[in-house]
Motif scaffolding. Structure first.
Motif, PDB file in Angstrom:
ATOM      1  N   PRO A   1      20.468  38.860 -29.198  1.00 22.36           N
ATOM      2  CA  PRO A   1      19.440  38.955 -30.241  1.00 22.36           C
ATOM      3  C   PRO A   1      18.439  40.072 -29.928  1.00 22.36           C
ATOM      4  O   PRO A   1      18.288  40.489 -28.778  1.00 22.36           O
ATOM      5  N   ILE A   2      17.797  40.542 -30.965  1.00 25.91           N
ATOM      6  CA  ILE A   2      16.677  41.491 -30.832  1.00 25.91           C
ATOM      7  C   ILE A   2      15.407  40.696 -31.088  1.00 25.91           C
ATOM      8  O   ILE A   2      15.359  39.851 -31.984  1.00 25.91           O
ATOM      9  N   LYS A   3      14.386  40.972 -30.304  1.00 24.64           N
ATOM     10  CA  LYS A   3      13.114  40.240 -30.392  1.00 24.64           C
ATOM     11  C   LYS A   3      12.002  41.166 -30.879  1.00 24.64           C
ATOM     12  O   LYS A   3      12.078  42.386 -30.697  1.00 24.64           O
ATOM     13  N   VAL A   4      10.977  40.572 -31.448  1.00 20.18           N
ATOM     14  CA  VAL A   4       9.773  41.335 -31.782  1.00 20.18           C
ATOM     15  C   VAL A   4       9.232  41.908 -30.481  1.00 20.18           C
ATOM     16  O   VAL A   4       9.175  41.211 -29.465  1.00 20.18           O
ATOM     17  N   GLY A   5       8.864  43.185 -30.496  1.00 21.49           N
ATOM     18  CA  GLY A   5       8.355  43.842 -29.300  1.00 21.49           C
ATOM     19  C   GLY A   5       9.399  44.650 -28.557  1.00 21.49           C
ATOM     20  O   GLY A   5       9.059  45.453 -27.692  1.00 21.49           O
ATOM     21  N   ASP A   6      10.680  44.432 -28.864  1.00 24.37           N
ATOM     22  CA  ASP A   6      11.724  45.251 -28.245  1.00 24.37           C
ATOM     23  C   ASP A   6      11.634  46.681 -28.776  1.00 24.37           C
ATOM     24  O   ASP A   6      11.256  46.902 -29.921  1.00 24.37           O
ATOM     25  N   VAL A   7      11.999  47.631 -27.941  1.00 23.38           N
ATOM     26  CA  VAL A   7      12.168  49.010 -28.397  1.00 23.38           C
ATOM     27  C   VAL A   7      13.662  49.168 -28.658  1.00 23.38           C
ATOM     28  O   VAL A   7      14.481  48.972 -27.762  1.00 23.38           O
ATOM     29  N   VAL A   8      13.984  49.483 -29.901  1.00 26.68           N
ATOM     30  CA  VAL A   8      15.374  49.558 -30.357  1.00 26.68           C
ATOM     31  C   VAL A   8      15.791  51.021 -30.454  1.00 26.68           C
ATOM     32  O   VAL A   8      15.124  51.814 -31.123  1.00 26.68           O
ATOM     33  N   SER A   9      16.887  51.376 -29.798  1.00 29.98           N
ATOM     34  CA  SER A   9      17.430  52.730 -29.862  1.00 29.98           C
ATOM     35  C   SER A   9      18.865  52.650 -30.363  1.00 29.98           C
ATOM     36  O   SER A   9      19.643  51.813 -29.898  1.00 29.98           O
ATOM     37  N   ILE A  10      19.196  53.532 -31.314  1.00 27.96           N
ATOM     38  CA  ILE A  10      20.547  53.548 -31.872  1.00 27.96           C
ATOM     39  C   ILE A  10      21.198  54.884 -31.543  1.00 27.96           C
ATOM     40  O   ILE A  10      20.640  55.946 -31.833  1.00 27.96           O
ATOM     41  N   TYR A  11      22.364  54.789 -30.906  1.00 26.43           N
ATOM     42  CA  TYR A  11      23.143  55.948 -30.498  1.00 26.43           C
ATOM     43  C   TYR A  11      24.417  55.984 -31.324  1.00 26.43           C
ATOM     44  O   TYR A  11      24.914  54.942 -31.750  1.00 26.43           O
ATOM     45  N   GLY A  12      24.950  57.175 -31.541  1.00 26.33           N
ATOM     46  CA  GLY A  12      26.174  57.253 -32.322  1.00 26.33           C
ATOM     47  C   GLY A  12      26.983  58.483 -32.036  1.00 26.33           C
ATOM     48  O   GLY A  12      26.497  59.451 -31.430  1.00 26.33           O
ATOM     49  N   GLU A  13      28.228  58.410 -32.471  1.00 25.02           N
ATOM     50  CA  GLU A  13      29.127  59.557 -32.364  1.00 25.02           C
ATOM     51  C   GLU A  13      30.151  59.470 -33.485  1.00 25.02           C
ATOM     52  O   GLU A  13      30.528  58.376 -33.911  1.00 25.02           O
ATOM     53  N   ILE A  14      30.569  60.623 -33.949  1.00 26.14           N
ATOM     54  CA  ILE A  14      31.621  60.692 -34.952  1.00 26.14           C
ATOM     55  C   ILE A  14      32.939  60.381 -34.231  1.00 26.14           C
ATOM     56  O   ILE A  14      33.295  61.066 -33.278  1.00 26.14           O
TER      57      ILE A  14
END
Length: 128
Positions: free
Chosen positions: A63-76
């Protein structure tokens, strides 16, 4: 988890308004953030507008919680005639813990479109 040695496409922090009835961040919020990140990569590679046509192989690990720093990584991961597959991974860092945690991953499929909203050919990449 090993650190990812590249910059995230998106880095954000969910707010209390983004929680579900269990107190965790609503899955739809995560999916929308991943869709935005995937759209950024796909439109750069397609050199223009893209639309999301499918989401496949979505997995929620933690789960993701309030206060977490969320980073999204991606690649084709795949380029077709008009479509692009973008593999996305969502990592969080909890408030007081510097360890990165993989929370979500999945593949989003986009189609390149023209000004009339019709599919168009994805041009060759600059590396080709």
């Amino acid at each position: 988890m090993a650190k990812i040695n590249r910059d995230p496409i998106i880095r954000t922090a969910p707010q209390p308004r983004d929680v579900n009835n269990n107190g965790d961040i609503f899955g739809g919020w995560v999916l929308s953030q991943m869709d935005i990140a995937g759209g950024v990569l796909a439109s750069r590679r397609a050199k223009g507008r893209v639309v999301t046509v499918a989401v496949e192989a979505m997995t929620f690990h933690q789960p993701i919680k309030v206060g977490d720093v969320v980073s999204i990584y991606g690649e084709i991961s795949k380029v077709g005639r008009t479509s692009l597959h973008v593999k996305l991974t969502t990592i969080v860092v909890r408030k007081l813990d510097p360890q990165e945690i993989k929370v979500t991953e999945g593949t989003y499929i986009f189609v390149a479109i023209d000004d009339d909203g019709k599919p168009r050919v994805v041009p060759p990449s600059d590396e080709e």
